[in-house]
Design an enzyme around this catalytic site. Structure first.
Site, short mmCIF file in Angstrom:
data_model
loop_
_atom_site.label_atom_id
_atom_site.label_comp_id
_atom_site.label_asym_id
_atom_site.label_seq_id
_atom_site.Cartn_x
_atom_site.Cartn_y
_atom_site.Cartn_z
N ARG A 109 -3.24 -9.96 5.03
CA ARG A 109 -3.64 -10.15 3.63
C ARG A 109 -2.53 -9.60 2.75
O ARG A 109 -2.20 -8.42 2.82
CB ARG A 109 -4.95 -9.40 3.39
CG ARG A 109 -5.50 -9.49 1.97
CD ARG A 109 -6.75 -8.62 1.86
NE ARG A 109 -7.39 -8.73 0.54
CZ ARG A 109 -7.06 -8.01 -0.52
NH1 ARG A 109 -6.07 -7.11 -0.43
NH2 ARG A 109 -7.70 -8.16 -1.68
N LYS A 159 0.81 -1.21 0.00
CA LYS A 159 0.00 0.00 0.00
C LYS A 159 0.85 1.27 0.00
O LYS A 159 2.06 1.25 0.25
CB LYS A 159 -0.99 -0.03 1.17
CG LYS A 159 -2.13 -1.01 0.89
CD LYS A 159 -3.26 -0.94 1.88
CE LYS A 159 -4.41 -1.85 1.43
NZ LYS A 159 -5.51 -1.91 2.41
#
Length: 304
Positions: free
Chosen positions: A265, A225
């Protein structure tokens, strides 16, 4: 519902005994880090099986990108992308999570063999989602969400991001419980990168204890991210591309596992699978009172 180290177990899913690794299979042409790489069913199923072979405990299958600026696909297209992949992986005995905001996709995926519903909107996007999950008796990921990101990073203003995210998640969890989803099947996710800047994401990772205090298993989805790009930016301020953030992702996975996360995740599994196992081994070496075991004769002198 928890073991000695505090890791919570989700009813209806295997008990891994440590922080689980959720591998990502994006059946999309436009996801931010791997869009288009696994877009056809055969390739997506093979990729999911490869991730399991690399150490993933479960696979998260999604047919709609949630990156900032992404436009929504229609229901028929999402079903066409997702269901064959879920069915293919389920036939191989893989534990599957379906990443969707649509009740119809969740229902069809559960019928095809998925075990878990991962809804980034926490049931806010589709009013049929919570009843569908409740009726199926499926575990449900409730993510912190302040709206679709089609217009960019919306509503990312916080006076105290940790307190506000915890409070908003608690309210959402209450709504999910009132909708009939069992308490031991609710998982919470702080929604890193969703209506949050890099400093917000880092603050949430620093206080996973506050999120765990909600009393539900915690999913941490930090893989590749933007905040990691911000941390890793070079002298010119340019962040590395998403696919060059896997080592940093594994570092977050180790920290999240040490912080008691139920699962992480990730797109690249191998390094994170190692990271969570090392974190578990270190935690297991503690005595019940939380202190390291006393040195004994075995290895007392150590080596260099």
């Amino acid at each position: 519902m928890s073991n000695r180290s505090g890791h919570l177990h989700v009813s209806g899913l295997p008990h891994w005994g440590r922080c689980a690794v959720m591998g990502v299979v994006n059946v999309t042409p436009d996801s931010f880090s791997d869009g288009g790489r696994w877009f056809d069913t055969t390739t997506a199923v093979k990729h999911g099986l490869d991730l399991v072979a690399q150490g993933a405990d479960l696979i998260d299958v999604g047919g709609e990108s949630t990156r900032p600026g992404a436009t929504r696909v229609d229901e028929e297209e999402e079903l066409k992308r997702v269901i064959p992949v879920v069915r293919g992986l389920a036939s191989e005995g893989v534990t599957i999570s379906v990443d969707t905001m649509r009740a119809s996709v969740a229902e069809r995926s559960l019928a095809a063999g998925a075990a878990l519903v991962n809804d980034v909107s926490g049931g806010l996007s589709d009013p049929g989602m919570i009843p569908a999950v409740a009726d199926a008796g499926a575990p449900f990921v409730v993510m912190h969400w302040r709206g679709l990101l089609e217009g960019g990073n919306v509503k990312g203003v916080y006076a105290d991001v940790v307190t506000e995210v915890v409070d908003e998640l608690r309210a959402r969890v209450d709504a999910v419980l009132e909708g009939g989803v069992a308490a031991d099947r609710v998982i919470v996710d702080p929604g890193l990168g969703f209506s949050k800047g890099p400093d917000h994401d880092l603050a949430l990772l620093a206080r996973l204890d506050r999120l765990r205090a909600l009393g539900h298993p915690l999913l941490v989805a930090a893989s590749r991210k933007r905040f990691l790009g911000h941390v890793l930016a070079g002298p010119d301020g340019a962040p590395p591309p998403a696919r060059e953030r896997d080592a940093a992702t594994a570092a977050v996975s180790a920290l999240a596992a040490q912080g008691g996360a139920w699962a992480v995740r990730v797109h690249e599994v191998s390094a994170t699978a190692d990271a969570v196992r090392v974190a578990h081994a270190v935690e297991s070496a503690r005595t019940p009172d939380g202190t390291p075991p006393a040195s004994g004769a075995h290895g007392a002198e150590g080596t260099r």
